[in-house]
Design an enzyme around this catalytic site. Structure first.
Site, mmCIF file in Angstrom:
data_model
loop_
_atom_site.group_PDB
_atom_site.id
_atom_site.type_symbol
_atom_site.label_atom_id
_atom_site.label_comp_id
_atom_site.label_asym_id
_atom_site.label_seq_id
_atom_site.Cartn_x
_atom_site.Cartn_y
_atom_site.Cartn_z
ATOM 1 N N ASP A 117 20.843 60.562 -56.422
ATOM 2 C CA ASP A 117 19.599 60.218 -57.108
ATOM 3 C C ASP A 117 18.380 60.581 -56.285
ATOM 4 O O ASP A 117 17.328 60.903 -56.802
ATOM 5 C CB ASP A 117 19.572 58.728 -57.468
ATOM 6 C CG ASP A 117 19.684 57.858 -56.254
ATOM 7 O OD1 ASP A 117 20.413 58.240 -55.319
ATOM 8 O OD2 ASP A 117 19.057 56.796 -56.228
ATOM 9 N N GLN B 299 18.235 63.171 -54.195
ATOM 10 C CA GLN B 299 18.093 64.628 -54.198
ATOM 11 C C GLN B 299 17.293 65.082 -55.398
ATOM 12 O O GLN B 299 16.550 66.034 -55.354
ATOM 13 C CB GLN B 299 19.465 65.308 -54.245
ATOM 14 C CG GLN B 299 20.214 65.218 -52.941
ATOM 15 C CD GLN B 299 21.673 65.565 -53.133
ATOM 16 O OE1 GLN B 299 22.058 66.026 -54.200
ATOM 17 N NE2 GLN B 299 22.472 65.341 -52.125
ATOM 18 N N CYS B 300 17.512 64.351 -56.464
ATOM 19 C CA CYS B 300 16.768 64.653 -57.676
ATOM 20 C C CYS B 300 15.366 64.101 -57.511
ATOM 21 O O CYS B 300 15.164 63.038 -56.943
ATOM 22 C CB CYS B 300 17.467 63.975 -58.843
ATOM 23 S SG CYS B 300 16.450 63.831 -60.296
ATOM 24 N N THR B 301 14.397 64.858 -57.976
ATOM 25 C CA THR B 301 13.041 64.345 -57.943
ATOM 26 C C THR B 301 12.909 63.328 -59.062
ATOM 27 O O THR B 301 12.683 63.678 -60.213
ATOM 28 C CB THR B 301 12.044 65.496 -58.153
ATOM 29 O OG1 THR B 301 12.409 66.560 -57.293
ATOM 30 C CG2 THR B 301 10.648 65.049 -57.841
ATOM 31 N N VAL B 302 13.091 62.070 -58.723
ATOM 32 C CA VAL B 302 13.065 61.038 -59.753
ATOM 33 C C VAL B 302 11.635 60.570 -59.946
ATOM 34 O O VAL B 302 11.101 59.818 -59.136
ATOM 35 C CB VAL B 302 13.968 59.855 -59.367
ATOM 36 C CG1 VAL B 302 13.910 58.795 -60.455
ATOM 37 C CG2 VAL B 302 15.386 60.320 -59.185
#
Ligand SMILES: [Zn+2]
Ligand SMILES: [Zn+2]
Lengths: 697, 697
Positions: free
Chosen positions: A555, A557-560
């Protein structure tokens, strides 16, 4: 038959026809877009006419590109100089900004106004000095520059003679003149037409002496011509080809003759040509009976007629140039028009050239990069370079507005490549390129084998920054912004930084580089107003940028971020750049803030305030401006760092990359850090915790 | 030769091989996305095994879709029930969230932990009751759900016997048994395998009496089998096909036998099949010598081995499913994953199903419509309908993010059509359609011939609003928002309104309709909290919407706004809708504002505050929230207007369209207007001028 008394024949004049070259509309569009804007004052234009030169075709009154005034001063004024086939006719153009205004124009009044000018020129004698004013014309138009379509209507004002002129006789000139006379008349006309001084003088006198010698004289010489002639005719360049009728210019000519010299019968000569020479078979000679009405006076302008018919109907003409234009050129002009409309309406001082020529470098082509590129295009920026290392992934297109599903099937296209393709598809005139490259990062140690490649990337990045005017920092890690921040400070380039939290955003512009003051010693204003530079992204830090990526969970790593953030922050970043570009001090402009909006230097910019930092939250739907000065211990923009970089170059960079504490030691942050280890360093909060660095105004 | 003393041969066991069906990874991905999130606790899974059934191929331990627990309660727990070819083997899965975590796992400890379980089950006697626990297995994995690739590593923990077991003899079972015995053993094995009760019991006893009659017994019957047999063998389902070696399960079996019964020599029977029946030519019988080490005790878990090799190397295996998946499905799962990541990390209470099922109607597909559609997609909204009458013009693509140059060459595509095409290109799973339709407007009188068509449009619009859950008002005129505002109030649908000035924006949600209270009489909570409704776009007005388009100049016809505005306002509009959808009171939620953020009902929503109106300025880089209640004299949402519309239907609409003052007369605005004619009605200012209607908090 010849003896039989016939009722008087009313003299009928063949109306003029208009002809507008596409070049006229193109030039007019440019004039409208570049100079006139929404100013709808009438402008003086010049039509071109000449004697008819073909037995079956009348000569039109033509508008060409050069019919428009050459410069702003001549918008109301003189007539263009013509040549033998382009005798200038003074005209006036009433262009409206809407089709409704076009339809509402009071055509009768406009026509009357022009007729009045003719009448006054007759009365004042001006028409004798410059006979071209007898053939004025008038055009009303609506130029729909969005669709490149033009609606227009010509009028050729003619004074109505009351009672009407009756025709006594009309015949080919070759029948009227003896052959000897005809030869002399032809020669005299050809001389008149060949002389630069008289070639475009459309009204003249033809005098034929008793020895059959003809001469052509100016109208003002009428008195001088009295007495010593066998024949004195009123000649004019007749655009009409008909053997049965004289052309339209004769109407006002007769009005002049009647009013000026009070003649009862008038001999007129309709001059026509073939292949550039007088043709007395086509030319006509007629005799008319002119009666002065009892009530007529110099003060009363006669009635007038002259609105051109369109295929016999009283409707305007229209033309669309869109189909004949190159679609790309159409797109360019449409986009330009939108920007000009914005300037006309709201920002008269906006400098569009600065925008169209600025070169922008976008570091990162993700959610922010896509939005920034789109908003830049909206502002008319044409030159965009993307730097990104990644490929388009399946989850990207719904958030990254330059990509489609097609870009991510298979192994996925590089974003820097797909973004360029997309920009061209949106607007073919974009000058754009993509560089697939990772940005070297401090605290991400590399092996000695990798050194050449990483230093090569540093060089490429440095070259890219040198060759652009503004740099957007839009990557998704903190540490990838360090080297660009340093290079922008070193090269004194505009750097715009946008960063996203989960539901908050930060957009800022970096200040000028630390050496900018000495570089610009001449500019005393800057030295005065800018004793302290604005900070960069790293100026608030007490830790150097480090590896934040390894071992992040799925989560992280993902640009949240909330999907609304990137459009907002990306758009604000571009608005901030535009503000800097339009500000007289540019990169040196001090930071404004909302609350001081009624004072300070806001008046300098047509766009409003020019803040240093903007921070906002989508969970609070709030937004504030902040101001932070440059820090002497900044790891990216301080004089210490820049001079070390200039001194040591590659070895400085390698040390920063490989030794996480090097930058902190160099700048004294290590000491600062010890003193400040209780600070909350999350930027979302530091406007409250860190008052002496980032000041919440 | 037979008499010659040979050195003891160490018994070698053929390792198990793993085999993972793609269905397992798909099911695991779903489990991860739908239930586990970033929880990386180990989960119990079930492998499937069985006796070897082919002379050249060993049987693998297989993971299938059903290897995963069926429901949340069984994540740690019982083993699935199998069948004769799918004898369940208990396993455990350690899935990590990053590849770094995967690499860092302490494989030795994990293996030891599983070996300990086996050892404890041996010591406790559980292994006698349920022999399947002797063949436990372990998998570590990293599931990269963004790329649909999986890295994994199996271990089949085997207790190390010290000293090692030596093999005394090993031969095909058909050579060991007499043919009479063999026949009886085969029959007994087939019976065991055919019985539902024993078919998946992989360890058993084979006893052959002196009259050559064989029977298969459970391990726990060992004591009972003592004495009255000629032969007693320890049988097991052997997955191995090799004639020279028994398979892996024998290792832990021998550990059990040695520890439990302290035998010195053990006869074992490697049961193998052909075509579903016992095959004593493939099956092996061997005699092993088992020595108990002096230091061994029940408390000390023996060492263990068992990590599977990958082509002879100690490396994990990996598989990518991306290539075998339908790209559209991949895109869907990638987009879903991103939203789930957002939920896992930041918004555990976010209801994604509400978002994926909501149907949005976008009135207007211009700058705002494009941005709204894109931001909706970012939030996982799948169902979008566009209504727009216009075509894509050359100047649109640089500002309207769903269009490209191609859409505007020639005559231009309809925006409602091009937008649908674009959404499908971005994300093929979108359910989207476009309606080319103009929205009827009050104060734009129509002829009687046009009535049918306009009323048809009203009906279509009403039907569209009825069949959608949320309506975005994004047109570029004020009056085109009137009918949709009325219809939304009538149908009690969520209406989100976004409007742009030159450098300022307004985004708001309309309140519930005036009849919503009576419609929802059951819901006492709403009646209590919502004594006053929130206002709509027209609630602040003292003039009815009227024709604002005719006779606008070129610049006014164009939507002249700063390019950054539409992305900001469009994104905020969607964030506002998402807030409404996630709020327990939905359309009835009262309006929050920023300054009350620490109190009030903000805790109700995971997204933050839910304001009524947001207004911002790009020239000031500021943004505020506002609250305005519904007005009783509103021309769009007041009870007067709605009940008149319900009563009179079409004739009401026609009157509003054709008579500019009808709405004002109806609602009493005419009177109000007289009293208020000094007000500044431009919304950009009315937060200061109009305090009793729009309250600036
Ligand atoms: Zn700095
Ligand atoms: Zn209302």
């Amino acid at each position: 038959m010849a003896e039989k008394e016939t009722p008087p024949i009313i003299l009928q004049f063949a109306p003029l026809n208009s002809s507008v070259d596409e070049g006229f509309w193109h030039s007019f569009s440019s004039l409208k877009l570049d100079k006139l804007g929404i100013d709808d004052s009438p402008i003086s234009i010049t039509g071109f006419s000449g004697p008819c030169s073909h037995p079956q075709v009348s000569n039109h009154l033509t508008l060409l590109s050069e019919s428009l005034p050459l410069d702003e001063e001549s918008l109301i004024g003189s007539t263009s100089h013509g040549n033998r086939n382009k005798c200038p006719v003074p005209g006036i153009l009433y262009n409206t900004n809407t089709v409704e205004s076009f339809n509402k124009l009071d055509k009768q009044s406009l026509l009357k106004a022009e007729a009045k000018k003719i009448w006054e020129d007759i009365q004042s004698g001006k028409a004798l000095e410059d006979s071209s004013v007898l053939s004025r014309f008038l055009v009303i138009s609506f130029a729909d520059l969005k669709k490149w379509s033009f609606r227009y209507w010509f009028a050729f004002p003619a004074l109505v003679l009351d009672p009407p002129v009756s025709l006594i006789e009309l015949k080919p000139a070759s029948e009227y003149f003896s052959s000897e006379e005809a030869e002399s008349v032809s020669a005299a006309c050809n001389d008149w037409r060949d002389s630069d001084l008289t070639t475009d003088v459309p009204f003249f006198l033809v005098s034929v002496s008793s020895d059959s010698k003809a001469s052509i004289r100016h109208l003002k010489d009428w008195e001088a011509c009295q007495g010593d002639h066998q024949k004195l005719l009123f000649g004019f360049y007749d655009p009409c080809h008909l053997p049965s009728n004289p052309g339209w210019p004769l109407r006002n000519y007769l009005a002049l003759i009647r009013s000026r010299w009070n003649l009862e019968t008038v001999w007129f000569f309709c001059y026509r040509e073939s292949r550039g020479f007088a043709d007395l078979n086509l030319s006509l000679v007629g005799q008319a009976s002119v009666t002065l009405s009892s009530g007529e006076s110099a003060e009363t302008v006669p009635n007038s007629v002259g609105w051109e018919l369109n295929k016999g109907k009283r409707v305007p003409r229209s033309i669309s140039l869109a189909n004949s234009m190159d679609p790309t050129r159409l797109a360019v002009s449409a986009v330009d028009l939108n920007l000009k409309l914005m300037r006309w309406r709201a920002l008269p001082s906006l400098n569009l050239n600065v925008l169209s020529s600025v070169k922008c470098l976008l570091l990162g082509a993700g959610t922010l990069g896509c939005q920034v590129a789109r908003t830049l295009m909206g502002w008319g920026i044409r030159n965009i370079t993307f730097v990104d290392y990644g490929k388009v992934a399946m989850s990207n297109p719904v958030r990254q507005s330059l990509y489609t599903f097609e870009d991510c099937v298979g192994r996925g296209e590089f974003k820097a490549v797909a973004a360029v393709k997309s920009l061209k598809q949106i607007f073919p005139a974009m000058e754009t390129s993509g560089v697939v490259m990772a940005i070297p990062m401090p605290g991400h140690p590399i092996s000695s084998q990798e050194e050449d490649s990483v230093l090569g990337d540093c060089k490429r990045l440095s070259d890219l920054i040198e060759s652009h005017d503004a740099v957007f920092l839009l990557t998704d890690t903190r540490e990838s912004r360090w080297l660009p921040s340093l290079l922008c400070a070193n090269a004194n380039k505009i750097a715009i930084n946008a960063a996203l939290g989960f539901d908050s955003y930060m957009v800022m512009r970096h200040g000028a580089g630390p050496t900018s003051l000495s570089d610009d010693m001449q500019n005393l204003d800057i030295n005065k107003t800018n004793t302290q530079r604005l900070g960069c992204y790293f100026c608030n830090d007490v830790v150097a940028p480090q590896d934040s990526m390894t071992d992040r969970t799925l989560d992280q790593q993902c640009t949240v971020t909330r999907p609304g953030l990137a459009p907002i922050a990306g758009a604000l970043a571009v608005e901030l750049l535009v503000g800097v570009l339009q500000h007289p001090l540019g990169i040196n402009a001090k930071g404004d803030n909302s609350s001081l909006s009624n004072t300070g230097n806001n008046d300098d910019s047509p766009l409003g305030i020019l803040p240093h930092q903007i921070r906002g939250s989508v969970s609070q739907f709030s937004q504030i401006t902040l101001l932070g000065q440059a820090s002497n211990s900044c790891t990216a923009c301080s004089e210490t760092v820049i001079s070390e970089y200039r001194k040591r170059g590659n070895s400085f960079i390698l040390e920063a990359i490989n030794h996480p504490t090097y930058l902190e030691d160099l700048t004294g942050l290590t000491e600062l850090k010890k003193a400040a280890n209780s600070f909350n360093l999350d930027w979302e909060d530091d406007d409250t915790d860190d008052d002496d660095v980032a000041v919440d105004l």
